[in-house]
Design a protein around this motif. Structure first.
Motif, PDB file in Angstrom:
ATOM      1  N   ILE A   1       0.835  -1.198   0.000  1.00  0.00           N
ATOM      2  CA  ILE A   1       0.000   0.000   0.000  1.00  0.00           C
ATOM      3  C   ILE A   1       0.871   1.249   0.000  1.00  0.00           C
ATOM      4  O   ILE A   1       0.577   2.239  -0.688  1.00  0.00           O
ATOM      5  CB  ILE A   1      -0.946  -0.020   1.213  1.00  0.00           C
ATOM      6  N   TRP A   2       1.951   1.237   0.796  1.00  0.00           N
ATOM      7  CA  TRP A   2       2.877   2.369   0.830  1.00  0.00           C
ATOM      8  C   TRP A   2       3.435   2.661  -0.561  1.00  0.00           C
ATOM      9  O   TRP A   2       3.464   3.803  -1.004  1.00  0.00           O
ATOM     10  CB  TRP A   2       4.001   2.061   1.813  1.00  0.00           C
ATOM     11  N   LEU A   3       3.861   1.608  -1.251  1.00  0.00           N
ATOM     12  CA  LEU A   3       4.407   1.788  -2.596  1.00  0.00           C
ATOM     13  C   LEU A   3       3.325   2.235  -3.573  1.00  0.00           C
ATOM     14  O   LEU A   3       3.573   3.077  -4.449  1.00  0.00           O
ATOM     15  CB  LEU A   3       5.053   0.487  -3.068  1.00  0.00           C
ATOM     16  N   ALA A   4       2.110   1.677  -3.425  1.00  0.00           N
ATOM     17  CA  ALA A   4       1.019   2.052  -4.331  1.00  0.00           C
ATOM     18  C   ALA A   4       0.624   3.512  -4.139  1.00  0.00           C
ATOM     19  O   ALA A   4       0.389   4.237  -5.106  1.00  0.00           O
ATOM     20  CB  ALA A   4      -0.187   1.143  -4.101  1.00  0.00           C
ATOM     21  N   ILE A   5       0.574   3.958  -2.873  1.00  0.00           N
ATOM     22  CA  ILE A   5       0.247   5.364  -2.615  1.00  0.00           C
ATOM     23  C   ILE A   5       1.343   6.270  -3.164  1.00  0.00           C
ATOM     24  O   ILE A   5       1.067   7.325  -3.740  1.00  0.00           O
ATOM     25  CB  ILE A   5       0.040   5.590  -1.106  1.00  0.00           C
ATOM     26  N   GLY A   6       2.597   5.847  -2.982  1.00  0.00           N
ATOM     27  CA  GLY A   6       3.695   6.626  -3.545  1.00  0.00           C
ATOM     28  C   GLY A   6       3.589   6.739  -5.055  1.00  0.00           C
ATOM     29  O   GLY A   6       3.830   7.805  -5.628  1.00  0.00           O
ATOM     30  N   TRP A   7       3.227   5.633  -5.704  1.00  0.00           N
ATOM     31  CA  TRP A   7       3.045   5.677  -7.158  1.00  0.00           C
ATOM     32  C   TRP A   7       1.888   6.599  -7.529  1.00  0.00           C
ATOM     33  O   TRP A   7       1.966   7.372  -8.497  1.00  0.00           O
ATOM     34  CB  TRP A   7       2.783   4.270  -7.687  1.00  0.00           C
ATOM     35  N   GLY A   8       0.789   6.539  -6.740  1.00  0.00           N
ATOM     36  CA  GLY A   8      -0.349   7.396  -7.029  1.00  0.00           C
ATOM     37  C   GLY A   8      -0.063   8.869  -6.810  1.00  0.00           C
ATOM     38  O   GLY A   8      -0.656   9.736  -7.467  1.00  0.00           O
TER      39      GLY A   8
END
Length: 464
Positions: A180-187
């Protein structure tokens, strides 16, 4: 919490952890109950299997010792064998006749004074141990068959099963949090890219942002920033124009004023001193007019951009302005005449129109000769437009140079003028969607005409 990622990730992880714990607790409770049911079903199957074996012979032909040996070894041997399963339990059994006499029991079975009173699945406490059992009555042979197991052994196996079920869930939470941390960073990359672009801009740069592709959530932000940058650029532009205009136009009058003051100090006679002082007073008046019109121009431009339109009666506004300028007209011996056969309601900016009208009337009074008149006419046209004419008997204009009269600081035939009056009028009418027309009258003099389009006219009423 200044980080957007932290603001999003914190609540998401809390909700995820809370939801995971809730789901795990519900899964644990339901799994525990279902596994209990499965083990109870195994007890029932074991009892029926024992019943089927006992029915192979008549009750009198049963070899209870051989039966004990066979079933005790089969039902309690759960370790040491090649075919053993880790989740097998140590089953015990007991058989009573219909009178309640114990016929046979396995070695590890609890010692019961009488058969359990509950048919089917049941739990009980014996010698400090909890037992789970299943009692199956056999009416055909008059037997009571009981199969059971220790509850602590069963619970140990259940806990092992549940732990193996929960471990993937518990281990998956940190991995899911990282994902989730990586996905939010990508978003958030478009927002971070916008922040980098803004940080990397030169402090004096007011160029519009042009980031593409841009998520639709950030498009309003970019539009708002670009609008703010445009407003700042317009404000700075107005300030630069005002400073440039003031510096350009006031430099010469101030120099002339200094010369007149020096002449007054050095005048050899009283008459020459009075003449220099008269020139000084005229120069001060001209500088005051220039400063006043510069301030009017600076205030008017932003107000026109953000002004709220109103509905008002144009004829009434003209009469009020003529009444205000009557003392100036009397001083110049010029008559002000209003010819307004029809009144009309106009939807526009009355303050801006007042400034434009004041400049046109003042210009006409300045050029009109004594004992003449300045006529103001208000006319409705066939196309529903309204024409406001200001006519004087002055020298008129050089029509090939008419376009230059609308430029700032260009003045024809009036060296005491600032050259800003018609520039202010032109700016007003352009902002309001109207138009200004200048032409010489056949009888002599100038006609300045303001034309308001029909879409700004609300209603018209007959009247003088």
């Amino acid at each position: 919490m200044n980080s957007v990622r932290a603001r999003i990730l914190g609540p998401v992880l809390c909700l995820l952890l809370l939801g995971d714990l809730t789901i795990s607790w519900l899964a644990l409770r339901d799994s525990h109950r279902e596994i209990e049911e499965i083990y109870d079903a195994q007890l029932a199957q074991g009892a029926r299997l024992l019943q089927g074996v006992l029915r192979q012979k008549a009750p009198g032909d049963l070899d209870l010792n051989a039966l004990y040996q066979a079933f005790d070894q089969a039902m309690s041997r759960v370790e040491g064998g090649e075919a053993a399963h880790p989740y097998e339990t140590r089953l015990t059994f007991q058989v009573w006749d219909s009178a309640g006499k114990l016929l046979v029991r396995s070695a590890e079975a609890p010692v019961l004074a009488a058969p359990p009173a509950t048919v089917g699945s049941h739990d009980f406490l014996e010698n400090g141990r909890d037992w789970c059992g299943f009692l199956l009555p056999d009416q055909q042979q008059g037997l009571l068959i009981w199969v059971g197991e220790r509850d602590d052994v069963r619970q140990d196996l259940i806990q092992r099963i549940v732990r193996h079920t929960l471990w993937p869930t518990l281990l998956g939470v940190p991995l899911l949090a990282l994902a989730i941390w990586l996905a939010i960073g990508w978003g958030l990359q478009p927002l971070q890219r916008m922040a980098r672009v803004i940080r990397g801009r030169a402090p004096e740069s007011l160029a519009a942002l042009d980031l593409a592709p841009l998520p639709k959530e950030l498009q309003p932000m970019q539009t708002a920033l670009n609008r703010l940058l445009q407003q700042i650029d317009n404000l700075l532009g107005r300030e630069r124009r005002f400073i440039a205009d003031a510096a350009h136009e006031l430099r010469t009058p101030l120099t002339v004023l200094r010369i007149h003051a020096q002449n007054a100090r050095q005048a050899p006679t009283a008459a020459q001193r009075d003449e220099a002082l008269d020139f000084l007073v005229l120069g001060v008046d001209r500088a005051a007019r220039i400063a006043s019109q510069l301030l009017t121009l600076a205030r008017l431009e932003p107000r026109l951009e953000g002004s709220e339109l109103q509905t008002f009666e144009l004829g009434t506004l003209v009469r009020e302005e003529l009444a205000e300028l009557t003392p100036l007209a009397l001083h110049k011996q010029v008559e002000l005449v209003l010819d307004s056969p029809q009144d009309c309601l106009l939807h526009s900016a009355p303050a801006a129109i007042t400034i434009a009208l004041q400049n046109l009337l003042t210009n006409a009074l300045n050029f009109a000769p004594a004992a003449s008149e300045v006529r103001v006419t208000l006319l409705r046209q066939a196309d529903a437009s309204v024409h406001l004419r200001i006519e004087d008997a002055g020298p008129g204009i050089d029509e090939p140079q008419a376009a230059r009269l609308l430029e700032r600081f260009y003045s024809q035939g009036n060296h005491q003028g600032a050259g800003l009056g018609l520039a202010i009028v032109d700016m007003v009418v352009r902002k309001l969607g109207a138009s200004l027309h200048l032409h010489n009258r056949p009888a002599g003099g100038l006609c300045a005409e303001l034309r308001f389009k029909g879409d700004s006219v609300v209603t018209a009423a007959s009247g003088a």
